[in-house]
Each structure stands twice: as structure tokens, then as C-alpha cells.
Design a protein around this motif. Sequence first.
Motif, PDB file in Angstrom:
ATOM      1  N   LEU A 187     -80.935 119.515 -47.523  1.00  0.00           N
ATOM      2  CA  LEU A 187     -80.829 118.298 -46.757  1.00  0.00           C
ATOM      3  C   LEU A 187     -78.859 118.130 -46.607  1.00  0.00           C
ATOM      4  CD1 LEU A 187     -83.293 116.304 -48.825  1.00  0.00           C
ATOM      5  CD2 LEU A 187     -83.457 117.093 -46.586  1.00  0.00           C
ATOM      6  N   GLN A 188     -78.496 117.389 -45.800  1.00  0.00           N
ATOM      7  CA  GLN A 188     -77.044 117.373 -45.955  1.00  0.00           C
ATOM      8  C   GLN A 188     -77.005 115.834 -46.413  1.00  0.00           C
ATOM      9  OE1 GLN A 188     -74.925 119.661 -44.837  1.00  0.00           O
ATOM     10  NE2 GLN A 188     -72.977 118.648 -44.730  1.00  0.00           N
ATOM     11  N   VAL A 189     -76.159 115.621 -47.192  1.00  0.00           N
ATOM     12  CA  VAL A 189     -76.117 114.390 -47.896  1.00  0.00           C
ATOM     13  C   VAL A 189     -74.680 113.750 -47.479  1.00  0.00           C
ATOM     14  CG1 VAL A 189     -76.034 112.882 -49.813  1.00  0.00           C
ATOM     15  CG2 VAL A 189     -77.464 114.960 -49.794  1.00  0.00           C
ATOM     16  N   VAL A 190     -74.586 112.790 -46.872  1.00  0.00           N
ATOM     17  CA  VAL A 190     -73.358 112.133 -46.279  1.00  0.00           C
ATOM     18  C   VAL A 190     -73.256 110.546 -46.744  1.00  0.00           C
ATOM     19  CG1 VAL A 190     -72.159 111.776 -43.675  1.00  0.00           C
ATOM     20  CG2 VAL A 190     -73.575 113.766 -44.232  1.00  0.00           C
ATOM     21  N   ARG A 191     -71.990 110.328 -47.063  1.00  0.00           N
ATOM     22  CA  ARG A 191     -71.777 109.098 -47.354  1.00  0.00           C
ATOM     23  C   ARG A 191     -70.375 108.522 -46.335  1.00  0.00           C
ATOM     24  NH1 ARG A 191     -71.859 105.464 -51.424  1.00  0.00           N
ATOM     25  NH2 ARG A 191     -72.543 106.753 -52.891  1.00  0.00           N
TER      26      ARG A 191
END
Lengths: 211, 385
Positions: free
Chosen positions: B344-348
Motif C-alpha cells: 500500500l502507498q501511504v500518502v499524507r
Amino acid sequence: MCLHPPVFAAFSLLLLLGGCKDREITAYRAPKDPPPAMSGALAAENSPPGPNPAQPNSPGQAMASTPVPTASGTDLTWSAPATWTAKPNGAMRKGSFSVKGEGAEADLSITAFPGSTGGLLANLNRWRGQLGLAPLGENELDTNSVHLDVAGLQLVSVDFAGNTGGKPTRILGAIVPNGSDTWFFKLMGPDTLVANEKPAFLEFLRTIRSR
Amino acid sequence: MTPITKQFRDFFVSLKLTVVLIALSIILIFWATLAQVHLGIWGVQEKFFHAFFVLEKIPGTDVPLPVFPGGYFLGGLLLLNLLAAHIYRFKLEWRKTGIQLTHLGVILLLIGELLTGLFQKESQLRLDEGESKNYSESDRIIELALLDTTDPNFNEVVAIPEAVLGDGESLQHPKLPFQVRVQNYYPNAMLQRRDQAANSPPAIATSGIGPQVALIPLPLTYKPNERNAPAANIELIGPEGSLGTWLVSPLLGMPQTLTYQGRTWEITLRFKRFYRPFALTLLKFTHEKYAGTEIPKNFASRVRLKADDTHEDREVLIYMNNPLRYAGLTFYQASFEGDHTTILQVVRNPSWVLPYVSCILMALGLLTQFGIHLVGFIRRRSAKT
């Protein structure tokens, strides 16, 4: 259009800001890692021999989540028999096939790594280790492997039969130096299935070409 | 108005400035596109776009020299130019509503890109089926982590960024009872068992797995499908002298331990971790293909989200174009390994909504502007007939 000294001053400030990088040493309290899951532990079973301090409790798990540099030189090409099914390559593999028959399935992996990755003997013994076989000595190398010349490529192919988890298992493999890289072709699965596929595997090896 | 202020105003509202900046931007993008062959997409973004100046080292030295304006510089000036020109020439006329709206959209787009560049944080969460994690990892940034694992409930972590390791200096941190000395550092290296690597130079490491491992430095890779695996020899020095030298690399996978003054420490070079106050567990990964082909049709991760502080405990299905948004983070289904591992790509990105708003504004502005012209045109035509 004329640049006034204050404009230059503002630009210099921007330049200084641009030089700043994330260099802060941080200290924090973190929860302990949850215990590792059991599945997917063999994801890196085909990586070249490397140090693996995790062996006592989680073989492969430690290597599975770590990156390994793969080969960057010219690629090899091949044509697989129609009865083999291509699978997604994932992060490590250059090619991947599923070989089915007799209600069982064998896995054919194609990987490549820079350099000699420890040498021929170490890699063959790594495969033997996966089948619970004793390592070969330098003088036993020739009697346990077959040299093939395929379109200018020097292949060393092997056929090892042993056991994994109490089940008879066989590896048909080939190691192919290509420029500064080393390529690995490995068909691993139930003994009888893999033994039956041997003519197809050897035929497959003869289709390998350097691009 | 003083001559200096006038000079400033004329500079920033000038249309010539706009043209020069756009021309420079074209050159920058062209240059960066060519450079991508050697630097890869991340390297190019860092060097050309997320920088005020493109820096090149003076040949034969390590001294960087600004050789061309970077993305922040050109984008920032374009923004100032646009804002200044707007304020200076602004007239409240309904006939210009469309143009005003369109320009406002462009301004917001520029601001959004700046904020994204400054504040967006991306990391990855790789989960095997059944595995839980309360942290995500950078896919590029490395850190040397020294963990005091003595307490059975938590670890005290001191994380030293890769950029600092590259300096090769001695480091002292108040939370560490020893000094950390970087003996040598390689941005990309391969490891082999020493007994299988002929003619390898003698080991620098004296403790842990290091003495049995040969380190082979490799050139940096910039390919999108490859990652650099740094390695370093780290010496820990207490008041009584050296405690040993450890070879560290993310390829080693498992951390190495030492006991010092009754406390247990782990030393590891790993991908930078971002801890969260919640954990995700991969329950099931599904991977569908179009019948008879290897073309992915859909891949989805059923995860369990369990927060530490609140009583949140629920199952979520993440699949393509259907991310999980939680705690200011977005979890996208990015990739997978085999049939049982998801990535999973985790983006903030606090400013994720700005591009949408600016596109709506620009579309509205253009519609209004063309609408006004269309109405005027129809009126003139009907007046003639």
C-alpha cells in the motif's frame, strides 16, 4: 527589466533555504514490532547467497522485505512451452511460470543479479541446501552438472532431487553468466512432475538468447 | 512612490517576466527529461523541481554551484508575478469574471503544488497475509536506528538519517550512552558471505555478523524498479573505549544486538519508519486477472484497522481507485508481490484538495469567459438581422 539588489538578496535567501536537507536526528518511543506473519516467507528463496542472521527463527522472512539489487545489464530472452502459465514477476524475478500436471504445481523462476553472486559452486550448493542435500565439493562439480552452449551463452544445468518438508522435491536449474550479470533459471516442485518436465525444461533452455 | 518601490512593482508585474519564466521553465523541463535517463524520476524531481536552484558540482570538487533556476524558484516567481499583476491591474468588471476566475485557479494550482512539494510525505506499507504493522516505511530514505530494547513493552529509538551518515562524522546523542562513529559509508553495496567471495578485502567490522560478510560497493542505481541498498561500518565508542564495529545494511534484514551497561541495544540500517497510532492487519489479498491473460483486472486488500487511542476497530476493503482515508493519511492499493503480499502507498498530503478546487475554478472561469463572448456574439448577430 532590471534586477535591483533587494531582489538578489531575496533570491540568495531562497538559495540558502534550498540547501537545507532533512538531517535531524530523532529520538522517540516506539511499540515493539508485532510478531511476523508466517506466510510469504519464501519470497526471496531465490536470492543469491548472502548473510542471513535470521536463520534460526525466520529463514527468508528477513530477506523477503529487503531489497536486493538485480542485474542491470542486457536482458536474456526465452520462449516457454505453451503448457506453462506465465505468472506476475514481482519485485525479484525477471520471469515466472507455473508448471502444472498430475494435480500438482511446480514453480519456474528466472532471476538475475550483478556479478558472480558468490560463484557457481555456492549457488548450486544453495539449491542443494533447499532440498536437504549435502553440499558438493569443487571436484564433484563436473560430475553433477552439464555444460551447454546455447547461442554463445555458457549454461551450467543441474538436476537435483531431494526432500522439502518430507516430500520428494526436484530442482532443474541453469546458471547463465551474461556479461557482468548472472542469471538463474530454476524449476522447483514435486519430484515426479519436475522429472516429467525435464525434456521441456532442456528444450526451454535452448531458446535462451542474449538480447 | 519611491523609485525603488516603483522598480520592484514594475519588475514583478511585468509580462516580460512571465514570458522569461515560462521560457526558462520549458528549458528546465526539457533538461530534466533528458536527465531522467541517468537520475530516474525521484532524482530528477529532487534536483530540478523540488529545488530553488539546479546545483552542479564544480568538476574535481564536492562544491555545489547553482547553474540554473529550479522548480521552486521559477514556480514561486511565476506565482508572485501572477499575484502582483492581478493586484496591479485588477478592475472589478463583470466582463472579466471568467479571466479572474481562471487566473485564481492557476494561482491555487501553483500554491497547491508548492504545498504538496513541501508537506507531502509518501511511504509504503508492505503486508503479508496475517501480518500487522503500526508503521509504514520510506521506499528510498534510509536511517540508522539504535534501539534500546530492554523494556519489554516498548523500544527507545534514536534514528540517524542517511544524510548525516554520509558525512562520516562522530555523533553523540543525549539518549545514547555511547558515541556513534561512521567508519565508512557506501550509498549502494551488495553483501556476500565472506567464505563465498574470493579475494574480498579484510573486514572492518569486528562484531555481529560483519566479520563473516564481504561488502561489495556498487554504483548508484537510478532505475525506477531498483533500489539502492546502502551499507556502513559503524563503530560504537563508550567512555572506556571502542565497543566494536558493526556492518549494517538493510540487506541484513535482522538487527544486530549488543549489551552495554545492563541494557540491550539493537543496531540496524533500515528504511525510514513512520509510526502511527493505529495498526493495519492484512486479512486477505485478492488478485484477479482477465480470463486467459496475465492482465490484472483488480487487486484488493481486505485489512483490519485497529486504533490504539480510540475504539476504532473495523474491516476495510482497499482496491484500485478506492483508497482508505484515515487520520489524515491515504492508503492506496499500489502493488503486490505474489498472491499473498500487498503493498500500500501511504500518502499524507494536507493540500490534496487544492488541485481539484483549482481545476473547478479554471473550468468555471473558461466557461464563463466563453459564455460571455458567445452571448455577445449572438446578440450582435441578432441585432444585424
